[in-house]
Design a protein around this motif. Structure first.
Motif, mmCIF file in Angstrom:
data_model
loop_
_atom_site.group_PDB
_atom_site.id
_atom_site.type_symbol
_atom_site.label_atom_id
_atom_site.label_comp_id
_atom_site.label_asym_id
_atom_site.label_seq_id
_atom_site.Cartn_x
_atom_site.Cartn_y
_atom_site.Cartn_z
ATOM 1 N N SER A 127 0.806 -1.224 0.000
ATOM 2 C CA SER A 127 0.000 0.000 0.000
ATOM 3 C C SER A 127 0.842 1.278 0.000
ATOM 4 C CB SER A 127 -0.926 0.015 1.217
ATOM 5 O OG SER A 127 -0.191 0.148 2.422
ATOM 6 N N ILE A 128 2.159 1.153 0.117
ATOM 7 C CA ILE A 128 3.012 2.343 0.112
ATOM 8 C C ILE A 128 2.955 3.010 -1.265
ATOM 9 C CG2 ILE A 128 5.395 3.176 0.317
ATOM 10 C CD1 ILE A 128 5.933 0.945 2.274
ATOM 11 N N PRO A 129 2.689 4.289 -1.321
ATOM 12 C CA PRO A 129 2.654 4.973 -2.624
ATOM 13 C C PRO A 129 3.963 4.790 -3.382
ATOM 14 C CG PRO A 129 1.768 6.392 -0.910
ATOM 15 C CD PRO A 129 2.356 5.204 -0.213
ATOM 16 N N TYR A 130 3.832 4.508 -4.669
ATOM 17 C CA TYR A 130 5.029 4.249 -5.477
ATOM 18 C C TYR A 130 5.921 5.473 -5.580
ATOM 19 C CZ TYR A 130 7.862 2.146 -9.152
ATOM 20 O OH TYR A 130 8.903 1.620 -9.873
ATOM 21 N N GLU A 134 10.043 5.731 -5.572
ATOM 22 C CA GLU A 134 10.767 6.368 -6.678
ATOM 23 C C GLU A 134 11.618 7.527 -6.184
ATOM 24 O OE1 GLU A 134 10.966 5.740 -10.214
ATOM 25 O OE2 GLU A 134 10.465 3.848 -9.234
ATOM 26 N N ALA A 135 11.103 8.294 -5.230
ATOM 27 C CA ALA A 135 11.876 9.408 -4.680
ATOM 28 C C ALA A 135 13.126 8.907 -3.970
ATOM 29 C CB ALA A 135 11.009 10.208 -3.709
ATOM 30 N N ALA A 136 13.007 7.796 -3.241
ATOM 31 C CA ALA A 136 14.168 7.227 -2.557
ATOM 32 C C ALA A 136 15.193 6.720 -3.556
ATOM 33 C CB ALA A 136 13.720 6.103 -1.630
ATOM 34 N N ARG A 137 14.729 6.099 -4.638
ATOM 35 C CA ARG A 137 15.660 5.610 -5.653
ATOM 36 C C ARG A 137 16.324 6.766 -6.387
ATOM 37 N NH1 ARG A 137 11.810 0.695 -7.959
ATOM 38 N NH2 ARG A 137 12.465 -0.867 -6.386
ATOM 39 N N ALA A 138 15.603 7.889 -6.500
ATOM 40 C CA ALA A 138 16.198 9.046 -7.154
ATOM 41 C C ALA A 138 17.369 9.609 -6.359
ATOM 42 C CB ALA A 138 15.134 10.132 -7.358
ATOM 43 N N TYR A 139 17.352 9.379 -5.041
ATOM 44 C CA TYR A 139 18.469 9.788 -4.196
ATOM 45 C C TYR A 139 19.614 8.790 -4.234
ATOM 46 C CZ TYR A 139 16.253 13.809 -1.979
ATOM 47 O OH TYR A 139 15.704 15.041 -1.736
ATOM 48 N N GLU A 143 18.851 -1.138 -2.555
ATOM 49 C CA GLU A 143 17.669 -1.871 -2.118
ATOM 50 C C GLU A 143 17.667 -2.059 -0.606
ATOM 51 O OE1 GLU A 143 14.914 -3.067 -3.708
ATOM 52 O OE2 GLU A 143 15.588 -1.852 -5.400
ATOM 53 N N TRP A 144 18.849 -2.336 -0.027
ATOM 54 C CA TRP A 144 18.938 -2.529 1.422
ATOM 55 C C TRP A 144 18.560 -1.253 2.172
ATOM 56 C CZ3 TRP A 144 18.939 -5.371 5.568
ATOM 57 C CH2 TRP A 144 19.500 -4.882 6.753
ATOM 58 N N ARG A 145 19.115 -0.111 1.755
ATOM 59 C CA ARG A 145 18.802 1.161 2.407
ATOM 60 C C ARG A 145 17.361 1.567 2.139
ATOM 61 N NH1 ARG A 145 22.821 5.883 1.358
ATOM 62 N NH2 ARG A 145 21.514 6.706 3.050
ATOM 63 N N LEU A 146 16.841 1.222 0.967
ATOM 64 C CA LEU A 146 15.461 1.554 0.627
ATOM 65 C C LEU A 146 14.496 0.859 1.575
ATOM 66 C CD1 LEU A 146 13.369 2.821 -1.294
ATOM 67 C CD2 LEU A 146 13.588 0.785 -2.730
ATOM 68 N N TYR A 147 14.724 -0.435 1.801
ATOM 69 C CA TYR A 147 13.850 -1.175 2.715
ATOM 70 C C TYR A 147 14.072 -0.738 4.154
ATOM 71 C CZ TYR A 147 11.673 -4.494 -0.463
ATOM 72 O OH TYR A 147 10.891 -5.056 -1.436
ATOM 73 N N ARG A 148 15.313 -0.481 4.523
ATOM 74 C CA ARG A 148 15.623 -0.155 5.914
ATOM 75 C C ARG A 148 15.114 1.218 6.320
ATOM 76 N NH1 ARG A 148 21.755 0.314 8.496
ATOM 77 N NH2 ARG A 148 21.092 0.902 10.620
ATOM 78 N N HIS A 149 15.244 2.209 5.447
ATOM 79 C CA HIS A 149 14.926 3.589 5.818
ATOM 80 C C HIS A 149 13.567 4.081 5.305
ATOM 81 C CE1 HIS A 149 18.928 4.296 7.459
ATOM 82 N NE2 HIS A 149 19.443 3.751 6.372
ATOM 83 N N ILE A 150 13.017 3.438 4.278
ATOM 84 C CA ILE A 150 11.786 3.941 3.676
ATOM 85 C C ILE A 150 10.638 2.926 3.790
ATOM 86 C CG2 ILE A 150 10.697 4.841 1.600
ATOM 87 C CD1 ILE A 150 12.851 6.657 2.752
#
Length: 237
Positions: A127-130, A134-139, A143-150
């Motif tokens: 349910s997390i808005p895509y 995308e904003a996290a990947r733009a930074y 994948e590890w930091r994306l799951y851990r922090h976002i």
């Protein structure tokens, strides 16, 4: 009811040496099963939403089995079924573990709540808005930091209202712990009923104690929702 409560209050509320009271045992069963289930459910929920079938498939099968069978049956399997196996009785560690009813009870409760919690967290992840991802990947997040922090922090917050229901249901499910001779609130109430034949008073006290614990849990979760889900409220004008 008052007279019986005064006579047996220590069994419901007061620990005697190394023996926990009924309320303390119920809270211990709830806390231990929820803690183990939560720790297992977080990584399993990530695997549950994986695009790879060989990762999400076993998790789906596990949640399907434990959500599709009664918790009472699962407790009986852990308490009597597993210990009936010769390989378990021949192993010193397994024999010591499954000989104790409380160990089997916590194991069954933890595996059961883990299955439901995994699906709750997996649904929250979906349910997390895509746009957030995308904003996290733009930074440039991995994948590890994306799951851990976002993803995981956001999913846990969004799942809070549904997870609170699972905790309350788990509290109610602890009432079958007496099957494994665990002296929880209901076991104490049954003992009081057997000694006094005052069924209404004995089980009425148990109902009041369960209701008080449930109301305390609901109040605590509502406070957490007000703090951690404030970002989902519509902005005022």
């Amino acid at each position: 009811m008052i007279g019986i409560f005064q006579e047996y209050w220590h069994a419901f509320l007061w620990s005697d040496g190394y023996r926990l009271s009924g309320v303390a045992m119920t809270l211990w069963l709830l806390a231990a099963s929820i803690a183990f289930g939560f720790c297992l459910a977080v990584p399993m929920s990530v695997a549950r939403v994986s695009e790879k079938l060989y990762i999400r498939g076993p998790v789906w099968f596990y949640t399907y089995v434990f959500r599709g069978t009664p918790l009472y049956i699962q407790l009986l399997i852990c308490y009597t079924g597993i210990y009936s196996l010769q390989v378990v009785r021949d192993n010193v560690l397994l024999d010591a573990f499954f000989r104790e009813g409380i160990n089997c009870t916590i194991l069954a409760f933890a595996l059961n709540t883990c299955a439901y919690t995994t699906e709750i967290f997996a649904g929250a992840i979906r349910s997390i808005p895509y746009g957030e991802i995308e904003a996290a990947r733009a930074y440039g997040m991995s994948e590890w930091r994306l799951y851990r922090h976002i993803i995981i922090p956001s999913a846990l917050r969004r799942a809070l209202p549904y997870y609170s229901n699972e905790v309350i249901l788990m509290l109610h499910s602890t009432t079958i712990a007496f099957t494994a001779t665990v002296p929880d609130i209901l076991k104490v109430a049954r003992d009081v009923n057997s000694a006094t034949y005052a069924s209404f008073s004995a089980f009425g006290i148990a109902a009041i104690l369960y209701a008080c614990i449930a109301f305390a849990l609901v109040w605590g979760f509502r406070r957490c929702e007000l703090r951690w889900l404030a970002f989902l409220k519509p902005m005022g004008h």
